[in-house]
Write a protein that holds these residues in place. Structure first.
Motif, PDB file in Angstrom:
ATOM      1  N   ARG A 234     -24.782  30.286  42.433  1.00  0.00           N
ATOM      2  CA  ARG A 234     -25.628  31.485  42.504  1.00  0.00           C
ATOM      3  C   ARG A 234     -25.740  32.137  41.131  1.00  0.00           C
ATOM      4  NH1 ARG A 234     -23.725  36.228  44.558  1.00  0.00           N
ATOM      5  NH2 ARG A 234     -22.716  36.241  42.516  1.00  0.00           N
ATOM      6  N   GLN A 235     -24.614  32.175  40.428  1.00  0.00           N
ATOM      7  CA  GLN A 235     -24.631  32.769  39.083  1.00  0.00           C
ATOM      8  C   GLN A 235     -25.605  32.027  38.160  1.00  0.00           C
ATOM      9  OE1 GLN A 235     -20.842  33.711  37.332  1.00  0.00           O
ATOM     10  NE2 GLN A 235     -21.629  33.719  35.233  1.00  0.00           N
ATOM     11  N   TRP A 236     -25.594  30.701  38.232  1.00  0.00           N
ATOM     12  CA  TRP A 236     -26.535  29.929  37.400  1.00  0.00           C
ATOM     13  C   TRP A 236     -27.966  30.234  37.811  1.00  0.00           C
ATOM     14  CZ3 TRP A 236     -25.553  24.956  34.412  1.00  0.00           C
ATOM     15  CH2 TRP A 236     -24.264  24.985  33.848  1.00  0.00           C
ATOM     16  N   GLN A 237     -28.175  30.408  39.134  1.00  0.00           N
ATOM     17  CA  GLN A 237     -29.519  30.765  39.585  1.00  0.00           C
ATOM     18  C   GLN A 237     -29.906  32.143  39.057  1.00  0.00           C
ATOM     19  OE1 GLN A 237     -28.840  30.218  43.801  1.00  0.00           O
ATOM     20  NE2 GLN A 237     -29.683  28.137  43.762  1.00  0.00           N
ATOM     21  N   ASP A 238     -28.927  33.057  39.036  1.00  0.00           N
ATOM     22  CA  ASP A 238     -29.184  34.396  38.496  1.00  0.00           C
ATOM     23  C   ASP A 238     -29.598  34.327  37.030  1.00  0.00           C
ATOM     24  OD1 ASP A 238     -28.530  35.550  40.884  1.00  0.00           O
ATOM     25  OD2 ASP A 238     -26.519  36.202  40.285  1.00  0.00           O
ATOM     26  N   VAL A 239     -28.905  33.462  36.278  1.00  0.00           N
ATOM     27  CA  VAL A 239     -29.090  33.461  34.828  1.00  0.00           C
ATOM     28  C   VAL A 239     -30.216  32.517  34.389  1.00  0.00           C
ATOM     29  CG1 VAL A 239     -27.946  33.084  32.597  1.00  0.00           C
ATOM     30  CG2 VAL A 239     -26.655  34.036  34.507  1.00  0.00           C
ATOM     31  N   PHE A 240     -30.306  31.355  35.038  1.00  0.00           N
ATOM     32  CA  PHE A 240     -31.240  30.333  34.531  1.00  0.00           C
ATOM     33  C   PHE A 240     -32.434  30.064  35.453  1.00  0.00           C
ATOM     34  CE2 PHE A 240     -26.927  28.810  33.116  1.00  0.00           C
ATOM     35  CZ  PHE A 240     -27.028  29.308  31.826  1.00  0.00           C
ATOM     36  N   TYR A 241     -32.363  30.510  36.700  1.00  0.00           N
ATOM     37  CA  TYR A 241     -33.412  30.134  37.648  1.00  0.00           C
ATOM     38  C   TYR A 241     -34.060  31.361  38.299  1.00  0.00           C
ATOM     39  CZ  TYR A 241     -31.672  25.398  37.007  1.00  0.00           C
ATOM     40  OH  TYR A 241     -31.292  24.199  36.451  1.00  0.00           O
ATOM     41  N   ASN A 242     -34.166  32.431  37.487  1.00  0.00           N
ATOM     42  CA  ASN A 242     -34.928  33.597  37.921  1.00  0.00           C
ATOM     43  C   ASN A 242     -34.456  34.161  39.264  1.00  0.00           C
ATOM     44  OD1 ASN A 242     -36.797  35.468  37.238  1.00  0.00           O
ATOM     45  ND2 ASN A 242     -38.568  34.337  38.037  1.00  0.00           N
ATOM     46  N   LYS A 243     -33.160  34.082  39.508  1.00  0.00           N
ATOM     47  CA  LYS A 243     -32.527  34.674  40.693  1.00  0.00           C
ATOM     48  C   LYS A 243     -33.061  34.121  42.013  1.00  0.00           C
ATOM     49  CE  LYS A 243     -31.180  38.769  38.265  1.00  0.00           C
ATOM     50  NZ  LYS A 243     -30.914  40.167  38.234  1.00  0.00           N
ATOM     51  N   ARG A 244     -33.608  32.927  41.990  1.00  0.00           N
ATOM     52  CA  ARG A 244     -33.974  32.303  43.261  1.00  0.00           C
ATOM     53  C   ARG A 244     -32.719  31.655  43.841  1.00  0.00           C
ATOM     54  NH1 ARG A 244     -38.519  31.574  40.339  1.00  0.00           N
ATOM     55  NH2 ARG A 244     -37.628  29.731  39.329  1.00  0.00           N
TER      56      ARG A 244
END
Lengths: 181, 573
Positions: free
Chosen positions: B481-491
């Motif tokens: 989730r953290q990677w999604q927050d940082v690199f994938y526009n919080k999807r």
């Protein structure tokens, strides 16, 4: 030597002749993303020890990885990069060429020039065997291409260091990489 | 004249000869002859029945890391063997000595795709240090002897011995071999090359801004005391890798914590600014170094490792010292001169104070955040006379544990660093407890990873192990989730979790449990679990969206950290 120190290296590895060893070596090449151009393996002078010559492309540092990783395989008893030892290097190729009776003389002339041999003849084809350095083999193949190559097989490079000192694969030398880089 | 023994007997008697007291396994058709011999001859080996073979491999791993001895797991052919693979790969990446024994279909059926046949030798080729397929009983004694020798010597690793069922059933006169014959195996047991050591010492002596990076190799070699002597003699700050945590006391004045993707900022600054970096038993992987060509750019790097293949694999180094960390440090010690490095240590102290100012625990908040739980766990189990071993899973909680639990004891943290295997913690802790009865053991796992192997709770109960479990429950696959927050526009694609009631899960196994939702409860809950004579599960329902900082994006330099936010003016408590 080409750009960034990348060049072709000739390495010789000795390994125990046990089931699955080739699989281990080939698997390592793939898994470590090593760039292997040719590979030839057969018996060595020591019973139970096979000898593999392979050609890999990369920098000296890449080759140190290849060597040290291969040396970690339990069944690999020794490995050396002989690129800078000016070894004798040869390759054997069998080339089946289309040649009518009119063309045959011309092909035979080429075979003579390259000190190759004709090992099979039919009415419209020849099998030519050449043993030589890779560039010689390449040149002959290029010329024979004009007649139409039907089929071809190459062994890949085999190599041996000159001089009386023998290189046997009996003792693990451990890759000497201590010291300064 | 040696007695006739079956293949099964040979396995158990070889294990006994190797000093094995406990094995982790699950029987099945192809390995049955060996299991039958275990019962028939009442061998003095404790067999821990696992719920899933992956657990057996992790248990052997936890046992091995915590004791320094070879861990043994055993499984049947086909799916039994393939279920071990994740555990073997975990052990391979983290250099854990394991011998895995698997049953194989009878030789007459090999290659016929019969029931429960899998080419486990082929499958495990890339994830074992070596492996064997035994089709004839006469090869079995040597293979077992070699397996243990290879697993524990040099750079340790897992070795698999796959034995065909007919070889288990056959008999031969047996004495355990006294020697191994491995012409191609060089475990580098000698003292490192003198020239290399002298050069390393000279570089260290000339350094103005030296740093030591200690890896797990220090602990494997039991060289913690020598490391400390060297650091203290020359006043060199010591960073560790993730797996090196515990190799140097975290609260020692020269400790600069650990570096890398989620390492402390001041540690990363020190690594980036040092002029000589002495890496001991650390393989300098990407999680520690960031982008390879940006790591320690001003430093001459000395790499001490037992594995020649680690030299220059990732990082361009200046001096290679090949050998066991203990022998290398002993060789270095007399040649390294006493030194002070006052300016350098002052600079690091400045970075450190700026880092602690940004500590998440300085933020004004009453929320139950995971770092607070980790710090409470340390206060309750590790500070002062605390001697707990913590086994973490993989993800955010793993990083927070490493940041907020101050590991002063060797081998007090067991974690899957290289492979990053979720589901590691609970079974590894079981293995560690089996090898260290009476040791206080804590599992710290995320809600995602815990569910991957939580069926081993039955093994905890079956073996009456007093393991304490802290689930850091944020309802997400948190690190993803953290990677999604940082690199994938919080999807948040595929990361929210549907969780069971972990308290009820524990209770279903007869394990006492409670949930913790408020900050004030955390410490007391930990003490309550600690005081309980038996296993205990704590479900910490933490604030959902906290992320781990600092963070270095993959492929970026450690100099480009996303820092923890500075606290608002006037806050902090």
């Amino acid at each position: 030597m080409s750009e960034n120190g990348i060049k072709r290296h000739t390495l010789i590895a000795w390994m125990e002749d046990k089931p699955g060893v080739l699989n281990r070596v080939a698997g390592l090449f793939g898994r470590r993303n090593f760039n292997i151009e040719s590979l030839a393996v057969g018996h060595s002078e020591t019973p139970g020890i096979s000898r593999m010559t392979f050609v890999a492309r990369g920098t000296d540092r890449d080759m140190r990885q290849v060597r040290t990783q291969l040396d970690k395989l339990i069944n690999v008893t020794r490995i050396e990069d002989v690129t800078y030892n000016d070894p004798v290097m040869r390759e054997l190729a069998l080339i089946k060429v289309q040649a009518t009776s009119e063309e045959r003389a011309e092909v035979m002339q080429l075979v003579d020039i390259f000190r190759a041999q004709i090992v099979d003849v039919t009415l419209d084809s020849l099998i030519i065997q050449i043993v030589g350095k890779e560039n010689q083999v390449n040149s002959l193949i290029e010329l024979l291409g004009n007649f139409g190559i039907i089929e071809m097989v190459r062994t890949g490079r085999v190599a041996m260091v000159r001089g009386a000192a023998s290189q046997t694969g009996v003792v693990d030398t451990a890759v000497p990489v201590n010291g300064h880089y | 004249m040696s007695e006739m023994k079956t293949g099964g007997q040979i396995i158990w008697e070889s294990l006994i000869a190797e000093g094995v007291e406990v094995v982790f396994g699950l029987p099945g058709g192809a390995i049955l002859p060996a299991y039958d011999d275990l019962a028939k001859y009442e061998y003095p080996i404790h067999h821990v029945l696992v719920t899933h073979e992956q657990g057996a491999a992790h248990m052997a791993d936890g046992y091995a890391r915590s004791t320094g001895r070879v861990g043994v797991c055993i499984a049947t052919s086909g799916p039994g063997a393939t279920n071990l693979v994740t555990g073997l790969a975990t052990a391979y990446m983290d250099s854990t000595p394991i011998v895995a024994i698997t049953g194989q279909v009878p030789t007459s059926l090999l290659g016929r795709d019969g029931f429960q046949e899998a080419d486990i030798q082929g499958v495990t080729l890339p994830v074992t240090k070596h492996n064997y397929l035994i089709t004839n009983i006469r090869d079995l004694p040597d293979a077992l002897k070699e397996a243990f020798y290879i697993a524990r010597t040099g750079r340790p690793g897992p070795v698999l011995v796959d034995v065909c069922k007919d070889a288990l059933q056959a008999s031969m006169p047996f004495t355990y071999p006294s020697k191994v014959n491995l012409p191609g195996y060089n475990p580098n047991l000698n003292t490192p090359d003198g020239t290399a050591v002298a050069r390393a010492a000279r570089l260290v002596n000339e350094a103005q801004r030296p740093v030591i990076v200690a890896g797990q190799g220090v602990s494997i070699a039991r060289a913690e005391a020598e490391l400390r002597q060297l650091a203290e003699k020359a006043n060199i700050p010591v960073a560790t890798s993730l797996l090196g945590i515990g190799a140097f006391p975290a609260t020692h004045p020269l400790s600069i914590s650990w570096g890398g993707m989620h390492g402390e900022a001041y540690c990363n600054y020190a690594l980036q600014e040092c002029d000589v970096l002495l890496a001991v038993g650390a393989r300098l992987d990407d999680r520690l170094t960031g982008a390879f060509d940006t790591f320690a750019p001003k430093a001459k790097i000395i790499h001490v490792d037992i594995d020649p293949a680690e030299m220059g694999k990732n990082i361009t180094i200046d001096t290679a010292v090949i050998g066991d960390a203990l022998l290398a440090l002993r060789a270095l010690l007399p040649q390294v001169e006493a030194n002070e490095h006052p300016a350098w240590l002052e600079q690091i102290a400045e970075w450190k104070s700026e880092t602690s100012y940004r500590d998440i625990l300085q933020q004004e908040s009453d929320e139950l955040v995971a770092p607070y739980v980790m710090r409470s766990l340390w206060h309750a189990t590790g500070e002062g006379n605390g001697r707990a071993t913590v086994v973490t899973d993989v993800g955010q909680h793993q990083m927070w544990e490493a940041q907020y639990y101050q590991h002063n004891q060797r081998r007090s943290l067991l974690t899957s660093g290289g492979l990053g295997t979720m589901g590691y913690a609970l079974p590894a802790a079981i293995g560690a407890q089996m090898g260290n009865p009476g040791q206080e053991l804590w599992v710290v796992a995320g809600d995602g990873g815990f569910q991957m192997t939580m069926m081993e709770l039955s093994t905890v109960v079956q073996e009456r192990l007093p393991i304490k479990i802290a689930i850091i429950n944020n309802g997400y696959l948190g690190m993803v989730r953290q990677w999604q927050d940082v690199f994938y526009n919080k999807r948040h694609s595929g990361t929210p979790l549907f969780n069971p009631d972990f308290v009820k899960i524990a209770e279903a196994y007869g394990i006492r449990a409670r949930s913790v939702t408020r900050r004030e409860e955390a410490y007391d809950a930990i003490k309550e679990a600690q005081a309980h004579d038996g296993p205990y599960l704590l479900d910490f329902q933490v604030e959902e969206f906290t992320n781990v900082y600092p963070m270095v994006a993959p492929g970026k330099s450690n100099a480009d950290m996303i820092r923890r936010p500075a606290p608002a003016v006037g806050s902090g408590k």
